[in-house]
Design a protein around this motif. Structure first.
Motif, mmCIF file in Angstrom:
data_model
loop_
_atom_site.group_PDB
_atom_site.id
_atom_site.type_symbol
_atom_site.label_atom_id
_atom_site.label_comp_id
_atom_site.label_asym_id
_atom_site.label_seq_id
_atom_site.Cartn_x
_atom_site.Cartn_y
_atom_site.Cartn_z
ATOM 1 N N LEU A 184 0.072 6.872 3.834
ATOM 2 C CA LEU A 184 0.816 7.619 2.832
ATOM 3 C C LEU A 184 -0.096 8.693 2.236
ATOM 4 O O LEU A 184 -1.313 8.516 2.161
ATOM 5 N N PRO A 185 0.454 9.818 1.799
ATOM 6 C CA PRO A 185 -0.394 10.878 1.237
ATOM 7 C C PRO A 185 -1.083 10.416 -0.043
ATOM 8 O O PRO A 185 -0.506 9.641 -0.819
ATOM 9 N N GLY A 205 -9.231 -4.400 -1.828
ATOM 10 C CA GLY A 205 -10.083 -3.701 -0.873
ATOM 11 C C GLY A 205 -9.445 -2.458 -0.282
ATOM 12 O O GLY A 205 -10.076 -1.728 0.483
ATOM 13 N N LEU A 206 -8.157 -2.215 -0.615
ATOM 14 C CA LEU A 206 -7.418 -1.027 -0.168
ATOM 15 C C LEU A 206 -7.320 -0.953 1.360
ATOM 16 O O LEU A 206 -7.360 0.127 1.930
ATOM 17 N N THR A 207 -7.205 -2.104 1.996
ATOM 18 C CA THR A 207 -7.059 -2.145 3.454
ATOM 19 C C THR A 207 -5.616 -2.427 3.871
ATOM 20 O O THR A 207 -5.349 -2.602 5.055
ATOM 21 N N GLY A 208 -4.694 -2.477 2.915
ATOM 22 C CA GLY A 208 -3.302 -2.787 3.231
ATOM 23 C C GLY A 208 -2.651 -1.713 4.069
ATOM 24 O O GLY A 208 -3.012 -0.529 4.000
ATOM 25 N N LEU A 209 -1.645 -2.106 4.848
ATOM 26 C CA LEU A 209 -0.973 -1.192 5.772
ATOM 27 C C LEU A 209 0.459 -0.877 5.372
ATOM 28 O O LEU A 209 1.130 -0.107 6.057
ATOM 29 N N ALA A 210 0.937 -1.452 4.272
ATOM 30 C CA ALA A 210 2.329 -1.245 3.879
ATOM 31 C C ALA A 210 2.492 -0.474 2.578
ATOM 32 O O ALA A 210 3.610 -0.294 2.107
ATOM 33 N N CYS A 253 2.232 5.055 14.676
ATOM 34 C CA CYS A 253 2.992 4.157 13.816
ATOM 35 C C CYS A 253 2.661 2.726 14.233
ATOM 36 O O CYS A 253 2.727 2.396 15.419
ATOM 37 N N ALA A 254 2.296 1.888 13.265
ATOM 38 C CA ALA A 254 1.921 0.508 13.560
ATOM 39 C C ALA A 254 2.931 -0.445 12.924
ATOM 40 O O ALA A 254 3.376 -0.217 11.795
ATOM 41 N N HIS A 260 1.781 -8.396 6.962
ATOM 42 C CA HIS A 260 1.193 -7.244 6.285
ATOM 43 C C HIS A 260 1.864 -6.887 4.974
ATOM 44 O O HIS A 260 1.432 -5.957 4.296
ATOM 45 N N GLY A 261 2.924 -7.562 4.609
ATOM 46 C CA GLY A 261 3.599 -7.248 3.359
ATOM 47 C C GLY A 261 4.682 -6.198 3.533
ATOM 48 O O GLY A 261 4.945 -5.688 4.627
ATOM 49 N N ILE A 262 5.331 -5.849 2.402
ATOM 50 C CA ILE A 262 6.437 -4.893 2.372
ATOM 51 C C ILE A 262 6.003 -3.573 1.744
ATOM 52 O O ILE A 262 6.243 -2.503 2.291
ATOM 53 N N GLY A 263 5.354 -3.640 0.569
ATOM 54 C CA GLY A 263 4.889 -2.439 -0.109
ATOM 55 C C GLY A 263 6.002 -1.438 -0.304
ATOM 56 O O GLY A 263 7.127 -1.770 -0.712
ATOM 57 N N THR A 264 5.713 -0.173 0.018
ATOM 58 C CA THR A 264 6.748 0.857 -0.006
ATOM 59 C C THR A 264 7.170 1.247 1.399
ATOM 60 O O THR A 264 8.306 1.663 1.625
ATOM 61 N N VAL A 265 6.270 1.088 2.359
ATOM 62 C CA VAL A 265 6.540 1.536 3.723
ATOM 63 C C VAL A 265 7.717 0.785 4.334
ATOM 64 O O VAL A 265 8.590 1.367 4.983
ATOM 65 N N LYS A 266 7.787 -0.531 4.122
ATOM 66 C CA LYS A 266 8.839 -1.340 4.740
ATOM 67 C C LYS A 266 9.987 -1.660 3.782
ATOM 68 O O LYS A 266 10.966 -2.295 4.188
#
Length: 474
Positions: A40-41, A76-81, A347-348, A425-431
């Motif tokens: 994400l930007p 650690g800011l390594t999340g992907l979502a 895209c992963a 990997h979680g939901i976050g905003t991406v999913k």
């Protein structure tokens, strides 16, 4: 103007409880706190608060809640979502200073740690004390345990040890209003009321901020055995998995499967990766087992492998003779971490499916991507033993990836196969837009009800995972 004034008052109140190095604003905000690894930007938050005690975390939340300023927890800011991705006008609550192992209780086989402690530090401390932490991720050196629990991380050994929540006995959480709830239980059996820790594990900081946890330790393995196998069809992969469960029982610690498209990308495109198994196969399977006695358990592993050869399930295999061999086998599976460099922007995906449907899904997904996104390359691999499939998809050489189309196709196919849009990997905003593909309207409504109860002002990680408005969520 009112919002700006309240934001200014909030920063002033935070500066009264945090020292100069613990509250960063404006140009002093590090670039690392403006983004995670979700592509994400970058967004510059209102401020970065860096408390170094659990009470300090609670105090930050109390002040932000009083001024109606949202908070985004960061580990650690390594999340992907996008779960830790900052929000404009919000305070980024970094746990990078909340580190340390407070206690290792050998009698209880537990470790009490602070939420900002890197996973690798915890692994090494357990090892030095003669114990074992089964959770393991590629980002082990930089991911923090609080984030691991916030996303209910999975990793490589879920088939034996379960997800991250399985290793948690106790927890301490700072709630949205600044209350510090301490429940650092060490007992495996404790049915005194609701199991409150499960509310926060996997909630991605939307219900509370984990500050400390009690982790369950396991006996240190005395030996590790591994084989990288070439298999001729997916039916044999499933039979091999079932045979491993029956023949190896609790020794089975990992069952990783790589489709040929992934195998080619990992062993041809990524420099320095050696092919343990030569020739072309329909699937490549990494089987790992952990035991206590090399002579006894190593012999059992060897006998099991021989039985699978005799049953015609394995076409070829390389068997580890040393720790170096095992690491070399795992490098083929961990090569996905190099895809950003060798394949470029992509895209992963981290999805879950019924095990017997995975190859049919891969065929259907690959076909749709090739037809609807011309030039799209997609590769498939994952922790098949626990129903988790990973996908990397991209149009090589494209100036901008057609992410919207790729996401739509993958998640529509997941929905059609009855899978989940997020396995680990979680939901976050991406999913978040795709959460209704895997959760019913009733489930989403209950999630919103819990969010309203614990965070009525929507202070904690707003816009992530679930909306307070049920209609928006569903």
């Amino acid at each position: 103007m009112i919002a700006q004034a309240r934001a200014g008052e909030c920063i002033q109140a935070l500066s009264a409880i945090l020292d100069r190095n613990a509250l960063l604003t404006g140009a002093d905000i590090p670039a690392r706190n403006t983004a995670d690894t979700s592509f994400l930007p970058p967004v510059r938050p209102l401020a970065v608060a860096r408390p170094d005690t659990p009470q300090g975390v609670a105090d930050v939340l109390r002040i932000c809640a009083a001024h109606d300023v949202p908070v985004v927890p960061q580990g650690g800011l390594t999340g992907l979502a996008g779960g830790a991705h900052p929000i404009e006008g919000a305070v980024a609550l970094s746990l990078e200073r909340l580190q340390g192992i407070e206690e290792i209780d050998a009698a209880a086989a537990t470790m009490t740690v602070r939420a900002g402690t890197p996973l690798e530090v915890i692994q090494k401390a357990a090892d030095e004390a003669g114990f074992f932490i089964p959770l393991d991720l590629g980002a082990r050196g930089s991911c923090a345990i609080g984030g691991n629990l916030g996303t209910n991380a999975g990793g490589n050994r879920v088939i034996r040890y379960g997800m991250a929540r399985e290793m948690v006995l106790g927890i301490e959480v700072a709630l949205a209003d600044g209350t510090l709830m301490t429940s650092l239980n060490k007992m495996i059996k404790n049915n005194a009321g609701f199991d409150l820790k499960q509310l926060f594990i996997g909630s991605e900081g939307t219900l509370g901020v984990i500050t400390r946890t009690v982790l369950r330790l396991h006996p240190q393995p005395g030996c590790t055995m591994a084989a990288l196998c070439g298999v001729d069809d997916y039916g044999s992969v499933v039979k091999l998995l079932n045979g491993a469960r029956r023949g190896l029982g609790p020794l089975l610690s990992a069952f990783e499967v790589m489709w040929p498209d992934y195998w080619h990308a990992a062993t041809v495109r990524v420099p320095g990766i050696r092919r343990p198994v030569e020739g072309d196969h329909a699937f490549y399977v990494l089987v790992e087992a952990q035991g206590l006695d090399e002579q006894v358990d190593g012999g059992r592993f060897q006998s099991w492998l021989e039985s699978q050869f005799e049953a015609g399930l394995i076409a070829d295999a390389a068997i580890s003779q040393s720790k170096a061999d095992t690491l070399a086998f795992w490098r083929t599976r961990d090569a996905a971490g190099e895809f950003q460099t060798v394949l470029g922007a992509h895209c992963a995906f981290d999805i879950g499916l019924p095990v017997d449907a995975m190859d049919d899904f891969a065929k259907a997904c690959r076909s749709r991507l090739e037809v609807e996104v011309p030039g799209c390359l997609s590769v498939y691999y994952g922790h098949i033993g626990d129903g988790n499939l990973h996908i990397v998809a991209l149009v090589e050489g494209a100036a901008t990836q057609p992410a919207a189309d790729i996401n739509r196709i993958v998640y529509e196919t997941v929905r059609a196969f009855g899978g989940t849009v997020s396995a680990e990997h979680g939901i976050g905003t991406v999913k978040k837009p795709y959460l209704p593909y895997s959760r019913s309207a009733e489930e989403l409504a209950l999630m919103a009800t819990i969010k309203k109860a614990l965070d009525p002002k929507n202070i904690l990680n707003p816009g992530k995972v679930i909306d307070l408005d049920v209609e928006a969520a569903s």
